[in-house]
Scaffold this active site. Structure first.
Site, mmCIF file in Angstrom:
data_model
loop_
_atom_site.group_PDB
_atom_site.id
_atom_site.type_symbol
_atom_site.label_atom_id
_atom_site.label_comp_id
_atom_site.label_asym_id
_atom_site.label_seq_id
_atom_site.Cartn_x
_atom_site.Cartn_y
_atom_site.Cartn_z
ATOM 1 C CE LYS A 132 -1.994 -8.599 4.598
ATOM 2 N NZ LYS A 132 -2.001 -7.991 3.222
ATOM 3 C CD GLU A 167 -8.441 -12.576 11.543
ATOM 4 O OE1 GLU A 167 -8.268 -13.235 12.595
ATOM 5 O OE2 GLU A 167 -7.903 -11.467 11.350
ATOM 6 C CB SER A 197 2.298 -2.677 0.415
ATOM 7 O OG SER A 197 1.234 -2.601 -0.508
HETATM 8 C C1 LIG Z 1 -2.817 -6.837 2.954
HETATM 9 C C2 LIG Z 1 -2.175 -5.900 2.051
HETATM 10 C C3 LIG Z 1 -2.334 -4.490 2.199
HETATM 11 C C4 LIG Z 1 -3.239 -3.867 3.212
HETATM 12 O O1 LIG Z 1 -2.875 -4.082 4.545
HETATM 13 P P1 LIG Z 1 -2.284 -2.929 5.472
HETATM 14 O O2 LIG Z 1 -2.346 -3.536 6.827
HETATM 15 O O3 LIG Z 1 -3.142 -1.723 5.337
HETATM 16 O O4 LIG Z 1 -0.902 -2.671 5.029
HETATM 17 C C5 LIG Z 1 -1.619 -3.657 1.345
HETATM 18 N N1 LIG Z 1 -0.832 -4.140 0.378
HETATM 19 C C6 LIG Z 1 -0.658 -5.474 0.193
HETATM 20 C C7 LIG Z 1 0.242 -5.933 -0.903
HETATM 21 C C8 LIG Z 1 -1.325 -6.394 1.018
HETATM 22 O O5 LIG Z 1 -1.158 -7.708 0.818
#
Ligand SMILES: *Cc1c(COP(=O)(O)O)cnc(C)c1O
Length: 405
Positions: A96, A118, A383
């Site tokens: 993010k 938000e 992610s």
């Molecule tokens: C917020 C989050 C997501 C989901 O958000 P996307 O916009 O779909 O990428 C995925 N993985 C992690 C670790 C997150 O914090």
């Protein structure tokens, strides 16, 4: 479709990916979003902006993040090899920050003094508060009172980073009300404030901007994989909540002979209705200011959704995903809570990497495909890291002592 000129053609000037996207806004906010779109399109080409963002990526975020070969996990599944793009090693522990730093830099270039957003589980709030501290901007985060009670560590993090966390007490006191409160603030203050959306969703230009800021993930991963192996992976995959980590990973591979799959949360299963698989079970509609595929209740409003991974429980999906499926370029599949938890423990035990529950969905899909395929290679966007999920997992699933070698 020809994908060699894709980034030049999509989105269109009015923010459309085919019929999806656009900007459905209250009259009064139209000029504010137009200003951001025009400024972004100018600034993103300036060499000063590009080189400053590059410096931040390297020195502050710790990029490039590595690509890692999961040898032990792969061996347990057969001969197909699983690789991870390690966004869990990005500063603050997830992808993010890639778009929050971009949004913060844009605010700075536009001479704004304040960024607002938000947050639901608090991950976007923490990333944005981090960007605000770095750039010396004021930061206000709207968060439902119910979520504040559930997410104490993230609330503390935001406050330590200097952000103001405003409890939202209307309605169900969760994400939807927090979105409304943040929009209301923006309506009053857009002269000195930028509203920073947390995923590749929302009105134009956010799906485009967030996508562009996240493509650093796919660009790095593609280069690193090819350098490591001398060829491209067979499959590229990522989890999809709003779709930001996935779109950033996917776009640099669109023009390659690579299968691309987005993974949605199937929660407790289709029959229970407790899931957030918007692409799999949803239909076209407009919500939160853009046209996409969404899950609706009986009255056509956004349906209540659920996933064990709080970052994935969103009833719609970024418009570019809806478009890429329609163009027959990206496929979408889904993974249950149970499969994600299994992947969470296996990646922890066999590789020493505790994944975020969101990312565990993509790992679970890769494990399923690796077994089916038997050969080849799968590149997963990991992610984020799972520290934030540990208390929850231990309380509900234990420490995984039944996972043995
Ligand atoms: C917020 C989050 C997501 C989901 O958000 P996307 O916009 O779909 O990428 C995925 N993985 C992690 C670790 C997150 O914090």
């Amino acid at each position: 479709m020809d994908f060699s000129t894709y980034l030049k053609e999509y989105p269109s000037a009015d923010g459309r990916f085919g019929k999806y996207g656009g900007a459905y806004l209250p009259e009064k906010l139209i000029p504010a979003f137009k200003e951001i779109a025009e400024a972004y399109l100018t600034i993103c080409h300036s060499s000063q902006f590009v080189s400053e963002l590059r410096r931040i990526r390297r020195e502050f975020q710790g990029r490039p993040t590595p690509v890692y070969h999961c040898e032990r996990l792969s061996r347990k599944l057969g001969h197909c090899q699983i690789y991870l793009k390690r966004e869990d090693l990005n500063h603050t522990g997830a992808h993010k920050l890639n778009h929050c730093m971009g949004e913060g830099l844009l605010a700075k270039f536009l001479g704004k003094k304040r960024i607002i957003a938000e947050t639901g589980a608090g991950q976007h709030g923490v990333a944005l508060a981090t960007a605000a501290a770095f750039f010396g901007l004021d930061c206000t985060i709207y968060m439902g009172e119910v979520d504040i009670a559930k997410q104490a560590p993230n609330v503390a993090r935001m406050k330590v980073l200097g952000a103001k966390v405003v409890p939202v007490t209307s309605g169900l006191k969760t994400l939807k009300e927090a979105v409304d409160a943040a929009f209301e603030d923006y309506l009053q203050n857009y002269e000195d404030t930028i509203y920073c959306i947390g995923s590749a969703v929302g009105p134009h230009p956010f799906p485009m901007m967030v996508r562009d800021f996240q493509t650093v993930v796919g660009i790095e991963a593609r280069e690193q994989f090819v350098e490591m192996m001398g060829f491209l992976p067979d499959v590229v995959t990522a989890c999809v909540g709003g779709g930001s980590n996935a779109i950033g990973m996917f776009v640099p591979f669109l023009n390659d002979p690579v299968e691309i799959v987005g993974v949605e949360p199937l929660g407790r299963g289709q029959k229970t209705g407790d899931h957030a698989a918007s692409m799999t079970f949803g239909s076209e509609g407009v919500m939160h200011g853009f046209d996409s595929i969404m899950l609706k209740d009986g009255e056509g409003n956004p349906a209540p959704v659920y996933s064990v991974a709080s970052g994935l429980d969103y009833p719609s999906v970024g418009p570019e995903h809806a478009f890429l499926r329609e163009a027959d370029r990206v496929k979408y599949d889904s993974v249950t809570d149970e499969e994600a938890i299994d992947a969470f423990f296996k990646l922890s035990r066999y590789e020493g990497i505790i994944p975020a529950l969101e990312s565990a969905h993509a790992v679970a899909y890769a494990m399923r495909r690796a077994k089916e395929k038997g050969v080849g290679s799968i590149l997963v966007n990991l992610s984020g890291r799972g520290d934030k999920d540990l208390d929850y997992v231990i309380e509900h699933y234990g420490t995984g002592e039944n996972y043995r070698d």
